[in-house]
Design a protein around this motif. Structure first.
Motif, PDB file in Angstrom:
ATOM      1  N   ARG A  86      -7.514   0.824  -2.538  1.00  0.00           N
ATOM      2  CA  ARG A  86      -7.684   2.068  -1.844  1.00  0.00           C
ATOM      3  C   ARG A  86      -8.258   3.124  -2.771  1.00  0.00           C
ATOM      4  O   ARG A  86      -7.829   2.948  -4.266  1.00  0.00           O
ATOM      5  CB  ARG A  86      -6.299   2.594  -1.330  1.00  0.00           C
ATOM      6  N   ARG A 133      -4.523   6.903   6.846  1.00  0.00           N
ATOM      7  CA  ARG A 133      -4.885   6.354   5.755  1.00  0.00           C
ATOM      8  C   ARG A 133      -4.178   6.885   4.543  1.00  0.00           C
ATOM      9  O   ARG A 133      -3.912   6.386   3.747  1.00  0.00           O
ATOM     10  CB  ARG A 133      -6.391   6.661   5.293  1.00  0.00           C
ATOM     11  N   GLY A 185       1.429   1.812   7.525  1.00  0.00           N
ATOM     12  CA  GLY A 185       0.104   1.477   7.122  1.00  0.00           C
ATOM     13  C   GLY A 185      -0.950   2.042   8.013  1.00  0.00           C
ATOM     14  O   GLY A 185      -0.561   3.118   8.851  1.00  0.00           O
ATOM     15  N   CYS A 186      -2.207   1.685   7.801  1.00  0.00           N
ATOM     16  CA  CYS A 186      -3.264   2.345   8.404  1.00  0.00           C
ATOM     17  C   CYS A 186      -2.985   1.890   9.904  1.00  0.00           C
ATOM     18  O   CYS A 186      -2.421   0.693  10.195  1.00  0.00           O
ATOM     19  CB  CYS A 186      -4.613   1.998   8.122  1.00  0.00           C
ATOM     20  N   CYS A 228       0.814  -1.116   0.010  1.00  0.00           N
ATOM     21  CA  CYS A 228       0.032  -0.115   0.107  1.00  0.00           C
ATOM     22  C   CYS A 228       0.867   1.293   0.163  1.00  0.00           C
ATOM     23  O   CYS A 228       1.828   1.175   0.472  1.00  0.00           O
ATOM     24  CB  CYS A 228      -0.760   0.134   1.352  1.00  0.00           C
ATOM     25  N   TYR A 231      -4.706   0.674  12.327  1.00  0.00           N
ATOM     26  CA  TYR A 231      -5.546  -0.492  13.049  1.00  0.00           C
ATOM     27  C   TYR A 231      -5.259  -1.804  12.307  1.00  0.00           C
ATOM     28  O   TYR A 231      -5.774  -2.743  12.577  1.00  0.00           O
ATOM     29  CB  TYR A 231      -6.868  -0.201  12.737  1.00  0.00           C
ATOM     30  N   CYS A 232      -4.186  -1.665  11.151  1.00  0.00           N
ATOM     31  CA  CYS A 232      -4.249  -2.751  10.181  1.00  0.00           C
ATOM     32  C   CYS A 232      -3.231  -4.062  10.611  1.00  0.00           C
ATOM     33  O   CYS A 232      -2.058  -3.515  10.605  1.00  0.00           O
ATOM     34  CB  CYS A 232      -3.954  -2.284   8.888  1.00  0.00           C
ATOM     35  N   ASN A 260       0.730   3.778   1.952  1.00  0.00           N
ATOM     36  CA  ASN A 260       1.130   4.235   3.062  1.00  0.00           C
ATOM     37  C   ASN A 260       1.896   3.423   3.957  1.00  0.00           C
ATOM     38  O   ASN A 260       1.949   3.516   5.165  1.00  0.00           O
ATOM     39  CB  ASN A 260      -0.278   4.854   3.808  1.00  0.00           C
ATOM     40  N   ARG A 261       2.370   2.357   3.164  1.00  0.00           N
ATOM     41  CA  ARG A 261       3.376   1.193   3.850  1.00  0.00           C
ATOM     42  C   ARG A 261       4.764   1.216   3.108  1.00  0.00           C
ATOM     43  O   ARG A 261       5.630   1.281   3.982  1.00  0.00           O
ATOM     44  CB  ARG A 261       2.865  -0.075   3.743  1.00  0.00           C
ATOM     45  N   TYR A 299      -4.145  -6.230   1.039  1.00  0.00           N
ATOM     46  CA  TYR A 299      -3.699  -5.056   0.777  1.00  0.00           C
ATOM     47  C   TYR A 299      -4.442  -4.143  -0.531  1.00  0.00           C
ATOM     48  O   TYR A 299      -5.505  -4.306  -0.409  1.00  0.00           O
ATOM     49  CB  TYR A 299      -2.096  -5.144   0.361  1.00  0.00           C
ATOM     50  N   ASN A 326      -2.857  -7.268   8.227  1.00  0.00           N
ATOM     51  CA  ASN A 326      -3.731  -8.181   7.194  1.00  0.00           C
ATOM     52  C   ASN A 326      -3.709  -9.550   7.626  1.00  0.00           C
ATOM     53  O   ASN A 326      -4.836 -10.529   7.421  1.00  0.00           O
ATOM     54  CB  ASN A 326      -3.012  -8.089   5.709  1.00  0.00           C
TER      55      ASN A 326
HETATM   56  S1  SF4 Z   1      -5.925  -1.061   5.718  1.00  0.00           S
HETATM   57 FE1  SF4 Z   1      -5.718  -1.612   3.706  1.00  0.00          FE
HETATM   58  S2  SF4 Z   1      -4.987   0.387   2.888  1.00  0.00           S
HETATM   59 FE2  SF4 Z   1      -4.510   0.379   5.243  1.00  0.00          FE
HETATM   60  S3  SF4 Z   1      -2.617  -0.600   5.449  1.00  0.00           S
HETATM   61 FE3  SF4 Z   1      -4.064  -2.363   5.616  1.00  0.00          FE
HETATM   62  S4  SF4 Z   1      -4.235  -3.061   3.562  1.00  0.00           S
HETATM   63 FE4  SF4 Z   1      -3.054  -1.206   3.464  1.00  0.00          FE
END
Ligand code: SF4
Length: 326
Positions: free
Chosen positions: A134, A174, A55-56, A44, A58-59, A46-47, A103, A61
């Motif tokens: 995204r 985000r 990354g986000c 992503c 809260y994330c 933002n990663r 992702y 995967n």
């Molecule tokens: S929530 Fe989605 S966009 Fe955000 S870091 Fe995780 S995979 Fe990437």
């Protein structure tokens, strides 16, 4: 609309009190269809540093990726293992949809994307694609590819939007704005592509009034489907640390609170939008924070439907009336 509760047929054409995804799917395909998840090795923005790192907040995967999804395996291998996985669980299906889930699945060149999507579509029994991504990982060339493929098979794009408020999107890292999400949804839907979105309720810094107001904002988007999730704090994420350090910043829903909130929310939601999920379901071993006990998704759906019936209300009953939570 009929006056007798029992025989009432809602605008979506059946007796369930919300515009349900399973009914939409049955009507659309006329047969049993199973999604098979794929991790095609994307990342992503933002990663990877192009828009940010980490990354986000809260994330994780791993909390929702099925065990057969591993980017080291080809798309075909993952589909094969995914079909076996579902067959072992007696999930019978006549065809499969390749779900590019992990992702951001449009975060590559058009050539790379075409190869991956077409590999999935060549697999026997795969009749369509669901592509999670995204809002800032789409452009006109990628949309042209999706439009082309959607002329040959079922195709849906799911955007992670998560919140309609930029203050929240900034806070959870985000790396995109709500206006970008709005544009991505409008541009995608304008091409006739099935367009979906994910939202999270309970993100830090948002009041329940603000969350409820999102029903009106989401209702104005040209969305075909939506997935809603309650915020779950996942172990090992930056948000877990934030939660430990500042628990008062979070208003995590108890199950009963969520039930009450969700009924109010769905009453205000556009009845044309198909609701695929009411709640998220990360495995308990990943969870910190408020736990809801052992409730399966189907049990939660049944409880929400029971409450809708008790209150004699339904999706969109108050649409498009804008009212406050209090
Ligand atoms: S929530 Fe989605 S966009 Fe955000 S870091 Fe995780 S995979 Fe990437």
């Amino acid at each position: 609309m009929s006056l007798t509760i029992k025989n009432r047929i809602y605008p979506w054409g059946h007796e369930r009190r919300f515009n349900s995804y399973s009914s939409y799917f049955r009507k659309h395909f006329g047969t049993r269809v199973q999604k098979v998840s794929i991790d095609a090795g994307f990342t992503c923005p933002n990663r990877d540093g192009s828009k940010g790192t980490g990354g986000c907040t809260y994330c994780n995967n791993d909390a929702f990726n099925p065990s057969y999804c591993m980017p080291e395996k080809t798309v075909s291998m993952q589909i094969e293992e995914g079909i076996t996985f579902h067959k072992k669980r007696y999930r019978k299906a006549d065809s499969y949809l390749a779900y590019f889930q992990a992702y951001s699945n449009t975060y590559a060149s058009v050539e790379v994307l075409r190869n991956l999507y077409e590999e999935a579509l060549r697999y026997p029994g795969v009749t369509g694609l669901i592509i999670g991504t995204r809002p800032d990982c789409i452009d006109s060339d990628k949309l042209a590819l999706l439009k082309e493929l959607s002329g040959k098979c079922y195709l849906a794009v799911e955007y992670g939007i998560e919140s309609c408020y930029n203050k929240t999107l900034r806070r959870i890292n985000r790396g995109h704005t709500f206006e970008q999400a709005e544009k991505a949804v409008i541009d995608t839907a304008a091409l006739g592509i099935n367009t979906g979105a994910h939202f999270i309720f309970g993100l830090p810094g948002e009041s329940r009034d603000e969350m409820l107001e999102e029903a009106g904002i989401i209702s104005r988007l040209p969305l075909k489907t939506v997935k809603f999730h309650q915020l779950q704090i996942i172990k090992g994420t930056p948000m877990e640390l934030e939660f430990i350090n500042n628990p008062s910043d979070f208003q995590l829903f108890t199950f009963d609170e969520y039930l009450d909130f969700f009924i109010r929310f769905i009453e205000r939601l556009n009845p044309d939008i198909v609701v695929e999920r009411f709640t998220g379901e990360a495995p308990p071993r990943f969870l910190a924070g408020t736990l809801w006990g052992k409730k399966r998704t189907d049990q939660i759906v049944a409880l929400i439907e029971k409450r809708l019936e008790e209150l004699d209300t339904w999706q969109g009953r108050l649409f498009p009336i804008k009212t406050s939570f209090n």
